[in-house]
Design an enzyme around this catalytic site. Structure first.
Site, PDB file in Angstrom:
ATOM      1  CE  LYS A 156      38.559  45.701  45.219  1.00 23.32           C
ATOM      2  NZ  LYS A 156      38.623  45.794  43.746  1.00 23.32           N
ATOM      3  CE  LYS A 212      34.776  42.503  37.468  1.00 20.17           C
ATOM      4  NZ  LYS A 212      36.167  42.215  37.839  1.00 20.17           N
ATOM      5  CB  SER A 264      40.777  50.125  40.112  1.00 21.75           C
ATOM      6  OG  SER A 264      41.666  49.070  40.419  1.00 21.75           O
TER       7      SER A 264
END
Length: 296
Positions: free
Chosen positions: A242, A174, A98
């Protein structure tokens, strides 16, 4: 809160979440789960079912969310049956890839709404489905030290958790991971096509190169797929779009002018637009081979 007495829950029981839940269940006294679909294997293994997010929150101290992204988690928060309807002290472990600023913003909103009772630690993972099954994931933690220590003990059965900094640090890590993975899998696909069209034995090539500087865990996990051309769905390539967007956000926030990142974003956008996004990331071989023919 001590992890010997902590009640653990899980949501997001998909490709990564289900095997992680299985490992948590084997290591902890209990696991309470909630999902849109029945989970007979987990229930048969001893997991307890919560009918609603509200019931789940009322029964656990730590909740692992392996939902795809924050919007899916936020869908579970509100309403009479939402996570916040009956939550006491609750530590939510956000395992999705995210946006780091979005994770921090959500934590601030939850803290304000619950007077600090609901807290977040971000804990995205790397290692794929194989790592989730074997318990060898790299788990990137961001959060307050005390909360991160609880998260690390809870998640230890799933791999190696390491605290990298304050809340959001796991998501930054990440993004860095996905930058390297996307560059590597694209290079592997491109090199495979070059070698194949030059008449090389692909299996012999990658067996040899895996012993040198070109070797990597990613090559080890995808070598057979690259050689055979098997890109049947597993780690879907479309998620890179994403992930690389989040990496671009971090580059902008830190005043960094990346060289590879724009090219990688363009390549994976093109790959998804070509209808290959649901294939395994080893689809980069097919993608490169089709660019001069227009056939996918």
């Amino acid at each position: 809160m001590t992890t010997s007495s902590v009640a653990v829950g899980a949501v997001g029981l998909g490709t990564m979440g289900r095997p992680m839940a299985q490992r948590l269940l084997a290591a902890h006294d209990s696991l309470i789960i909630h999902a849109r679909r029945p989970q007979p294997e987990l229930i048969a293994a001893g997991a307890s079912w919560a009918e609603t997010p509200r019931e789940l929150a009322s029964r656990v101290d730590v909740l692992l969310s392996m939902l795809p992204d924050l919007p899916q988690l936020e869908e579970l928060l509100d309403g009479p049956d939402g996570l916040l309807a009956d939550a006491g002290d609750l530590l939510i472990l956000v395992g999705s890839t995210s946006s780091a600023p979005a994770v921090r913003a959500l934590a601030e909103r939850l803290s304000a709404r619950t007077e600090g009772r609901v807290r977040l630690v971000d804990c995205p993972v790397s290692g794929g489905e194989d790592g989730a099954v074997s318990g060898t994931l790299s788990i990137m933690l961001g959060g307050a030290p005390d909360d991160a220590a609880i998260a690390a003990e809870v998640l230890a059965p799933c791999g190696t958790p390491v605290l990298l900094g304050p809340l959001g640090a796991g998501e930054v890590a990440k993004a860095c991971n996905q930058l390297v993975v996307s560059a590597t899998i694209l290079a592997l696909g491109e090199a495979t096509v070059l070698a194949e069209r030059s008449g090389l034995d692909l299996d012999a090539l990658w067996s040899l190169l895996s012993r040198g500087y070109a070797g990597s865990n990613l090559l080890d996990s995808r070598r057979d797929r690259l050689v055979s051309g098997d890109d049947s769905p597993s780690g879907a390539a479309q998620y890179m779009v994403k992930d690389l967007r989040f990496a671009a956000d971090i580059a902008a926030a830190t005043g960094t002018s990346p060289v590879l990142l724009p090219a990688l974003r363009a390549a994976f956008d093109e790959l998804v637009d070509a209808g290959l996004g649901e294939r395994d990331i080893a689809v980069t071989r097919r993608f490169i081979a089709s660019r001069d023919t227009g056939e996918h």
